[in-house]
Motif scaffolding. Structure first.
Motif, mmCIF file in Angstrom:
data_model
loop_
_atom_site.group_PDB
_atom_site.id
_atom_site.type_symbol
_atom_site.label_atom_id
_atom_site.label_comp_id
_atom_site.label_asym_id
_atom_site.label_seq_id
_atom_site.Cartn_x
_atom_site.Cartn_y
_atom_site.Cartn_z
ATOM 1 N N LEU A 92 0.827 -1.202 0.000
ATOM 2 C CA LEU A 92 0.000 0.000 0.000
ATOM 3 C C LEU A 92 0.864 1.256 0.000
ATOM 4 O O LEU A 92 0.661 2.168 -0.801
ATOM 5 C CB LEU A 92 -0.904 -0.022 1.235
ATOM 6 C CG LEU A 92 -1.971 1.035 1.197
ATOM 7 C CD1 LEU A 92 -3.333 0.383 1.102
ATOM 8 C CD2 LEU A 92 -1.922 1.925 2.414
ATOM 9 N N PHE A 93 1.860 1.272 0.880
ATOM 10 C CA PHE A 93 2.741 2.434 0.973
ATOM 11 C C PHE A 93 3.459 2.677 -0.356
ATOM 12 O O PHE A 93 3.478 3.797 -0.870
ATOM 13 C CB PHE A 93 3.761 2.204 2.102
ATOM 14 C CG PHE A 93 4.691 3.358 2.304
ATOM 15 C CD1 PHE A 93 4.347 4.400 3.149
ATOM 16 C CD2 PHE A 93 5.919 3.412 1.642
ATOM 17 C CE1 PHE A 93 5.201 5.477 3.326
ATOM 18 C CE2 PHE A 93 6.775 4.494 1.818
ATOM 19 C CZ PHE A 93 6.413 5.518 2.661
ATOM 20 N N ILE A 94 4.035 1.605 -0.930
ATOM 21 C CA ILE A 94 4.767 1.754 -2.192
ATOM 22 C C ILE A 94 3.823 2.209 -3.298
ATOM 23 O O ILE A 94 4.132 3.126 -4.063
ATOM 24 C CB ILE A 94 5.463 0.432 -2.585
ATOM 25 C CG1 ILE A 94 6.481 0.056 -1.508
ATOM 26 C CG2 ILE A 94 6.156 0.555 -3.939
ATOM 27 C CD1 ILE A 94 7.139 -1.295 -1.707
ATOM 28 N N GLY A 95 2.632 1.594 -3.365
ATOM 29 C CA GLY A 95 1.657 1.980 -4.383
ATOM 30 C C GLY A 95 1.297 3.450 -4.286
ATOM 31 O O GLY A 95 1.203 4.150 -5.292
ATOM 32 N N PHE A 96 1.126 3.947 -3.070
ATOM 33 C CA PHE A 96 0.776 5.353 -2.859
ATOM 34 C C PHE A 96 1.891 6.285 -3.323
ATOM 35 O O PHE A 96 1.684 7.135 -4.175
ATOM 36 C CB PHE A 96 0.483 5.611 -1.367
ATOM 37 C CG PHE A 96 -0.962 5.433 -0.988
ATOM 38 C CD1 PHE A 96 -1.718 4.405 -1.523
ATOM 39 C CD2 PHE A 96 -1.574 6.302 -0.098
ATOM 40 C CE1 PHE A 96 -3.043 4.232 -1.180
ATOM 41 C CE2 PHE A 96 -2.914 6.144 0.252
ATOM 42 C CZ PHE A 96 -3.640 5.106 -0.282
ATOM 43 N N VAL A 97 3.095 6.136 -2.744
ATOM 44 C CA VAL A 97 4.140 7.116 -3.040
ATOM 45 C C VAL A 97 4.591 7.023 -4.504
ATOM 46 O O VAL A 97 4.906 8.030 -5.127
ATOM 47 C CB VAL A 97 5.365 7.019 -2.092
ATOM 48 C CG1 VAL A 97 4.972 7.375 -0.671
ATOM 49 C CG2 VAL A 97 6.003 5.655 -2.127
ATOM 50 N N GLU A 98 4.562 5.812 -5.069
ATOM 51 C CA GLU A 98 4.983 5.649 -6.458
ATOM 52 C C GLU A 98 4.019 6.312 -7.428
ATOM 53 O O GLU A 98 4.399 6.733 -8.500
ATOM 54 C CB GLU A 98 5.095 4.158 -6.798
ATOM 55 C CG GLU A 98 6.453 3.581 -6.527
ATOM 56 C CD GLU A 98 7.501 4.133 -7.469
ATOM 57 O OE1 GLU A 98 7.357 3.920 -8.669
ATOM 58 O OE2 GLU A 98 8.441 4.771 -6.986
ATOM 59 N N SER A 99 2.737 6.382 -7.051
ATOM 60 C CA SER A 99 1.785 6.971 -7.994
ATOM 61 C C SER A 99 1.615 8.461 -7.712
ATOM 62 O O SER A 99 0.675 9.086 -8.188
ATOM 63 C CB SER A 99 0.449 6.255 -7.908
ATOM 64 O OG SER A 99 -0.114 6.483 -6.646
ATOM 65 N N GLY A 100 2.519 9.040 -6.911
ATOM 66 C CA GLY A 100 2.511 10.484 -6.742
ATOM 67 C C GLY A 100 1.666 10.988 -5.585
ATOM 68 O O GLY A 100 1.349 12.174 -5.519
ATOM 69 N N VAL A 101 1.286 10.121 -4.655
ATOM 70 C CA VAL A 101 0.625 10.614 -3.448
ATOM 71 C C VAL A 101 1.735 11.190 -2.561
ATOM 72 O O VAL A 101 2.694 10.486 -2.254
ATOM 73 C CB VAL A 101 -0.123 9.478 -2.707
ATOM 74 C CG1 VAL A 101 -0.798 10.011 -1.459
ATOM 75 C CG2 VAL A 101 -1.132 8.806 -3.620
ATOM 76 N N PRO A 102 1.647 12.475 -2.161
ATOM 77 C CA PRO A 102 2.715 13.053 -1.341
ATOM 78 C C PRO A 102 2.926 12.257 -0.044
ATOM 79 O O PRO A 102 1.982 11.649 0.470
ATOM 80 C CB PRO A 102 2.203 14.456 -1.020
ATOM 81 C CG PRO A 102 1.184 14.749 -2.068
ATOM 82 C CD PRO A 102 0.583 13.439 -2.446
#
Lengths: 315, 76
Positions: A92-102
Motif C-alpha cells: 500500500l505504501f509503495i503503491g501510494f508514493v509511487e503513484s505520486g501521493v505526497p
C-alpha cells in the motif's frame, strides 16, 4: 430489552440476588456481551459493503498528486472507508508514493486507517455512548491530518528506503464487484472478523465485569484521574504493545473509567492502542528508514498525548 | 495455466493458497500454482492489498481470501 433479558437470566434462572457483587458482575457481563456482538455484527456488515466501493487502488488514484492540506483531509477521511490490514502496509505504501501521493498525505492515510476503524467505533459507541464515539472519530481524524501535514513539512522523502523510489508499479485492472458479490464479500468479511475478535471481546468484557463488580469506586481516581499529569503519557506508552486488541481493551477501559480514570486519558489510551503498534512499526521498517519511522511514532504519540490533556482539561 | 498467489506470507495468503490448490484439484484442470512473496513482483502487478490471485498474468482479485467455489468459477 437486552437488559431485561440479562436480568432474567441472572436473577430468575440462575437465581442470584440483585445487588450482590457476583450477580451484578454477571448481569453486566451478559448484557455487555450481547449488546456488543449485536452491534458488531450489524455494523461490520454495513461497513464491509461500503468498503467494497473503495478498494485501495481507487483511493490511490483519488489521492495522487493532491496538494497538501486538502490531500491530508481527504486521505484521513478515505482512511475510514478503505479496507486496510497492516499485513498489506508495504504494498500500500509503495503503491501510494509511487503513484505520486505526497509522503505527508500517505501518512495521514496510514494513521487514520487503523485508528478510526469500525471495531473501535462500535465498542466505544456501545459502551461509552455516541458522544464519546464521535469525539474519538473527530479527534482521530485531526491527529491523522495534523501528523501527516507535519511529516510533509519536514520533507523526509530521503528517509524512505531507496528501493521504494525505483520500484516499477503496474496498473491492476480490478473488476468492480456487482451487488451480489458485494454482499458475499461483506458476509465473509464479517464472519472472518468476528471469528478473530470474539475471544478478545469475551475476555475484555469479562475483566470489565469483574472490575465493575469487585473493584471499589474511585479506586483509580488518585492514579489515573485528571489531576495526575503523568497518567496520559503512561497510558499512551501502555497502549503501544496492546496492538489489535481494541475489541478486548475497550471493555476494560470502560470499567476503569467508572472507577475514576479521566476521559482524556481513556481517549489517549485507545488511540495509542489502535494507531501505534509494534508489529506495524516492524512492517513499515521495510519501507522507512529509522529516522522517518521514529519521527512518525514521535509525532503521532505527541499528538495523542495532546488530545489526552485537552479532553482531561475540557470535560 | 499459471496461477500466482501474491502475498508477503501472512496467514491470509496461506489460506488463499490452500483454497486455490483445492479448487484446482476439484476442477481437475491442469495448473501450476506459484506463491509470489517478493515485493517488486507484487508491485509489478499494481496490487496494493494482499493476498491477490493472478491467473495467466491477469489480476482476478486482491485483498481477500476467496472460497474454493469462487476460485473454481474464475478458472478458465
Amino acid at each position: 430489552m437486552l437488559k431485561s433479558f440479562a436480568d432474567y437470566i441472572v436473577f430468575t434462572i440462575i437465581g442470584l440476588v440483585p445487588g450482590s457483587r457476583l450477580g451484578e458482575a454477571l448481569d453486566f457481563f451478559i448484557y455487555d456481551t450481547l449488546k456488543i456482538f449485536l452491534l458488531l455484527t450489524t455494523i461490520i456488515y454495513v461497513v464491509a459493503i461500503i468498503r467494497t466501493s473503495f478498494p485501495p487502488e481507487k483511493t490511490k488514484r483519488m489521492l495522487s498528486h493532491k496538494r497538501e492540506y486538502i490531500g491530508n483531509v481527504l486521505a484521513a477521511l478515505l482512511g475510514i472507508v478503505t479496507p486496510f490490514c497492516s499485513c498489506s502496509a508495504v504494498p500500500l505504501f509503495i503503491g501510494f508514493v509511487e503513484s505520486g501521493v505526497p509522503l505527508g498525505v500517505t501518512f495521514s492515510f496510514l494513521i487514520s486507517s487503523p485508528m478510526v476503524n469500525e471495531v473501535a467505533l462500535i465498542m466505544l459507541w456501545g459502551l461509552f455512548g455516541w458522544k464519546i464515539a464521535l469525539i474519538y472519530v473527530g479527534t482521530g481524524l485531526v491527529v491523522a491530518i495534523v501528523a501527516g501535514i507535519v511529516i510533509g513539512k519536514l520533507k523526509m522523502e530521503k528517509y524512505v528506503q531507496d528501493y521504494v523510489w525505483e520500484m516499477q508499479v503496474g496498473n491492476a485492472e480490478i473488476v468492480p464487484l456487482n451487488f451480489r458479490e458485494k454482499l458475499g464479500y461483506a458476509h465473509e468479511y464479517t464472519l472472518e472478523l468476528l471469528k478473530k475478535i470474539w475471544p478478545y471481546v469475551i475476555v475484555g468484557v469479562g475483566l470489565g465485569a469483574f472490575i465493575h463488580g469487585f473493584v471499589p469506586q474511585d479506586f483509580l481516581a488518585r492514579w489515573a484521574g485528571p489531576d495526575n499529569p503523568f497518567a496520559v503519557p503512561i497510558a499512551v506508552a501502555l497502549g503501544v504493545p496492546l496492538y489489535s486488541n481494541a475489541a478486548g481493551v475497550i471493555p476494560i477501559i470502560h470499567a476503569l473509567m467508572e472507577k475514576g480514570m479521566a476521559i482524556g486519558t481513556v481517549l489517549a489510551f485507545m488511540m495509542a492502542v489502535t494507531a501505534l503498534s509494534l508489529p506495524e512499526a516492524i512492517i513499515l521498517k521495510n519501507v522507512l528508514k529509522n529516522r522517518l519511522l521514529l519521527t512518525f511514532f514521535g509525532i503521532v504519540a505527541t499528538a495523542i498525548i495532546c488530545v489526552g490533556y485537552l479532553f482531561n482539561a475540557l470535560l | 495455466m499459471k496461477i500466482e498467489i501474491l502475498g508477503t506470507g501472512c496467514s491470509k495468503c496461506k489460506s488463499l493458497y490452500e483454497n486455490t490448490k483445492k479448487a484446482v484439484e476439484e476442477s481437475g484442470k491442469d495448473a501450476e500454482i506459484i506463491k509470489v512473496e517478493e515485493i517488486p513482483k507484487i508491485m509489478a502487478y499494481g496490487v496494493m492489498s494482499t493476498p491477490a490471485l493472478v491467473i495467466d498474468g491477469q489480476v482476478k482479485f486482491s485483498g481477500k481470501v476467496a472460497s474454493i467455489g469462487e476460485i473454481m468459477g474464475l478458472l478458465p
